[in-house]
Scaffold this motif. Structure first.
Motif, mmCIF file in Angstrom:
data_model
loop_
_atom_site.group_PDB
_atom_site.id
_atom_site.type_symbol
_atom_site.label_atom_id
_atom_site.label_comp_id
_atom_site.label_asym_id
_atom_site.label_seq_id
_atom_site.Cartn_x
_atom_site.Cartn_y
_atom_site.Cartn_z
ATOM 1 N N MET A 1 -48.055 -95.558 34.935
ATOM 2 C CA MET A 1 -47.420 -94.438 34.266
ATOM 3 C C MET A 1 -48.305 -93.198 34.439
ATOM 4 O O MET A 1 -49.508 -93.262 34.263
ATOM 5 N N ALA A 2 -47.663 -92.090 34.754
ATOM 6 C CA ALA A 2 -48.379 -90.814 34.885
ATOM 7 C C ALA A 2 -47.977 -89.914 33.719
ATOM 8 O O ALA A 2 -46.905 -90.061 33.132
ATOM 9 N N SER A 3 -48.838 -88.970 33.422
ATOM 10 C CA SER A 3 -48.584 -88.009 32.358
ATOM 11 C C SER A 3 -48.286 -86.641 32.983
ATOM 12 O O SER A 3 -49.092 -86.118 33.747
ATOM 13 N N PHE A 4 -47.113 -86.081 32.655
ATOM 14 C CA PHE A 4 -46.660 -84.812 33.224
ATOM 15 C C PHE A 4 -46.592 -83.726 32.156
ATOM 16 O O PHE A 4 -46.068 -83.950 31.068
ATOM 17 N N LEU A 5 -47.076 -82.550 32.518
ATOM 18 C CA LEU A 5 -46.857 -81.345 31.722
ATOM 19 C C LEU A 5 -45.764 -80.537 32.414
ATOM 20 O O LEU A 5 -45.859 -80.271 33.611
ATOM 21 N N VAL A 6 -44.729 -80.171 31.682
ATOM 22 C CA VAL A 6 -43.691 -79.276 32.196
ATOM 23 C C VAL A 6 -43.839 -77.986 31.394
ATOM 24 O O VAL A 6 -43.421 -77.901 30.239
ATOM 25 N N TYR A 7 -44.470 -77.004 32.004
ATOM 26 C CA TYR A 7 -44.821 -75.734 31.351
ATOM 27 C C TYR A 7 -43.856 -74.673 31.863
ATOM 28 O O TYR A 7 -43.765 -74.444 33.066
ATOM 29 N N TYR A 8 -43.132 -74.037 30.964
ATOM 30 C CA TYR A 8 -42.060 -73.141 31.408
ATOM 31 C C TYR A 8 -41.978 -71.866 30.578
ATOM 32 O O TYR A 8 -42.418 -71.806 29.428
ATOM 33 N N GLY A 9 -41.385 -70.842 31.191
ATOM 34 C CA GLY A 9 -41.051 -69.609 30.502
ATOM 35 C C GLY A 9 -39.540 -69.454 30.564
ATOM 36 O O GLY A 9 -38.925 -69.779 31.585
ATOM 37 N N THR A 10 -38.956 -68.984 29.497
ATOM 38 C CA THR A 10 -37.503 -68.838 29.460
ATOM 39 C C THR A 10 -37.133 -67.519 28.803
ATOM 40 O O THR A 10 -37.839 -67.048 27.906
ATOM 41 N N ALA A 33 -43.991 -87.437 29.580
ATOM 42 C CA ALA A 33 -43.748 -86.042 29.971
ATOM 43 C C ALA A 33 -43.567 -85.186 28.729
ATOM 44 O O ALA A 33 -42.920 -85.603 27.768
ATOM 45 N N THR A 34 -44.153 -84.002 28.789
ATOM 46 C CA THR A 34 -44.121 -83.070 27.670
ATOM 47 C C THR A 34 -43.711 -81.695 28.168
ATOM 48 O O THR A 34 -44.301 -81.189 29.123
ATOM 49 N N ALA A 35 -42.714 -81.090 27.532
ATOM 50 C CA ALA A 35 -42.309 -79.718 27.851
ATOM 51 C C ALA A 35 -43.007 -78.771 26.884
ATOM 52 O O ALA A 35 -43.051 -79.020 25.677
ATOM 53 N N VAL A 36 -43.560 -77.688 27.434
ATOM 54 C CA VAL A 36 -44.254 -76.691 26.614
ATOM 55 C C VAL A 36 -43.756 -75.308 27.013
ATOM 56 O O VAL A 36 -43.816 -74.927 28.178
ATOM 57 N N ASP A 37 -43.273 -74.561 26.025
ATOM 58 C CA ASP A 37 -42.820 -73.188 26.239
ATOM 59 C C ASP A 37 -44.047 -72.287 26.373
ATOM 60 O O ASP A 37 -44.928 -72.291 25.504
ATOM 61 N N GLY A 43 -51.762 -74.785 23.093
ATOM 62 C CA GLY A 43 -52.348 -75.162 21.808
ATOM 63 C C GLY A 43 -53.675 -75.858 22.017
ATOM 64 O O GLY A 43 -54.519 -75.389 22.778
ATOM 65 N N ASP A 44 -53.845 -77.025 21.396
ATOM 66 C CA ASP A 44 -55.112 -77.750 21.506
ATOM 67 C C ASP A 44 -55.140 -78.710 22.703
ATOM 68 O O ASP A 44 -56.109 -79.439 22.892
ATOM 69 N N ARG A 45 -54.096 -78.690 23.509
ATOM 70 C CA ARG A 45 -54.066 -79.538 24.709
ATOM 71 C C ARG A 45 -54.761 -78.836 25.869
ATOM 72 O O ARG A 45 -54.929 -77.633 25.876
ATOM 73 N N SER A 46 -55.112 -79.643 26.872
ATOM 74 C CA SER A 46 -55.784 -79.140 28.058
ATOM 75 C C SER A 46 -55.067 -79.686 29.284
ATOM 76 O O SER A 46 -54.457 -80.755 29.227
ATOM 77 N N LEU A 47 -55.176 -78.978 30.407
ATOM 78 C CA LEU A 47 -54.588 -79.489 31.642
ATOM 79 C C LEU A 47 -55.213 -80.822 32.028
ATOM 80 O O LEU A 47 -54.578 -81.636 32.693
ATOM 81 N N ALA A 48 -56.430 -81.062 31.612
ATOM 82 C CA ALA A 48 -57.106 -82.328 31.910
ATOM 83 C C ALA A 48 -56.400 -83.512 31.242
ATOM 84 O O ALA A 48 -56.611 -84.660 31.635
ATOM 85 N N ASP A 49 -55.545 -83.247 30.259
ATOM 86 C CA ASP A 49 -54.793 -84.302 29.577
ATOM 87 C C ASP A 49 -53.628 -84.824 30.417
ATOM 88 O O ASP A 49 -52.982 -85.803 30.044
ATOM 89 N N PHE A 50 -53.330 -84.157 31.540
ATOM 90 C CA PHE A 50 -52.145 -84.485 32.330
ATOM 91 C C PHE A 50 -52.518 -84.845 33.765
ATOM 92 O O PHE A 50 -53.447 -84.292 34.343
ATOM 93 N N ASP A 51 -51.735 -85.761 34.342
ATOM 94 C CA ASP A 51 -51.935 -86.160 35.741
ATOM 95 C C ASP A 51 -51.250 -85.206 36.704
ATOM 96 O O ASP A 51 -51.632 -85.132 37.877
#
Length: 192
Positions: A1-10, A33-37, A43-51
């Motif tokens: 299992m991989a961890s994905f960040l989906v970072y978006y602007g809308t 997978a986590t979506a972040v606006d 927030g307190d997350r880091s890119l290092a938290d995601f594959d």
């Protein structure tokens, strides 16, 4: 299992819907997978938290959201060492004639940020007539009448190809699975 960040602007919500569909597809493949606006940041997350990182933005008046551009620029080094993808949502992508313009927006964004994502996609947006003020609704209806003559301008209209969104998410997942040697839990082959 991989961890994905989906970072978006809308701007009006369609890119958020696309990001949510990407997350849903990745989860269906057995990934986290986590979506972040971008308006709220990590927030307190880091890119290092995601594959892997998927970045999305919409086009308004020929520009992407500044928060997305700033995110890519600020995290340039981390993104360069991570499997990444970029998607763009625009009305230009909704027509055959506009696809070249949409590709130009992507090219400009990537040149300006000096970012080289592994996968790229463009998707049609939406016209949310019900959410526009009087003047914007009037102007957008005039443009829609010319560009989309068959569209009912008395109701909101969506131009996103949801199958293309799922296909993109599956392609990104397969790339990441192959790159990281991760086997999806849904039985899909891990190929690049």
């Amino acid at each position: 299992m991989a961890s994905f960040l989906v970072y978006y602007g809308t701007g009006e919500g369609q890119t958020a819907k696309v990001a949510d569909r990407i997350v849903e597809t990745l989860i269906e493949r057995g990934h986290d997978a986590t979506a972040v606006d971008a308006a709220h940041g990590l927030g307190d997350r880091s890119l290092a938290d995601f594959d892997a990182v998927v970045v999305g933005a919409s086009i308004h008046a020929g520009k992407h959201q500044a928060a997305v551009t700033e995110f890519v620029e600020a995290n340039h080094e981390a993104l360069a060492g991570t499997p990444t993808a970029f998607f763009q949502v625009s009305m230009s992508s909704a027509t055959e004639q506009g696809r070249e313009q949409a590709a130009g927006y992507v090219e400009s964004f990537l040149e300006a940020t000096d970012w080289h994502p592994d996968r790229i996609a463009t998707f049609g947006g939406a016209l949310r007539f019900s959410e526009y003020g009087f003047l914007k609704r009037f102007l957008v209806k005039q443009v829609a009448k010319k560009e989309f003559p068959d569209v009912d301008r008395s109701a909101d209209a969506e131009f996103t190809d949801w199958q293309a969104v799922a296909d993109f998410a599956n392609d990104v997942a397969a790339f990441v699975e192959g790159r990281l040697g991760v086997v999806p839990t849904d039985g899909a082959p891990a190929t690049e």
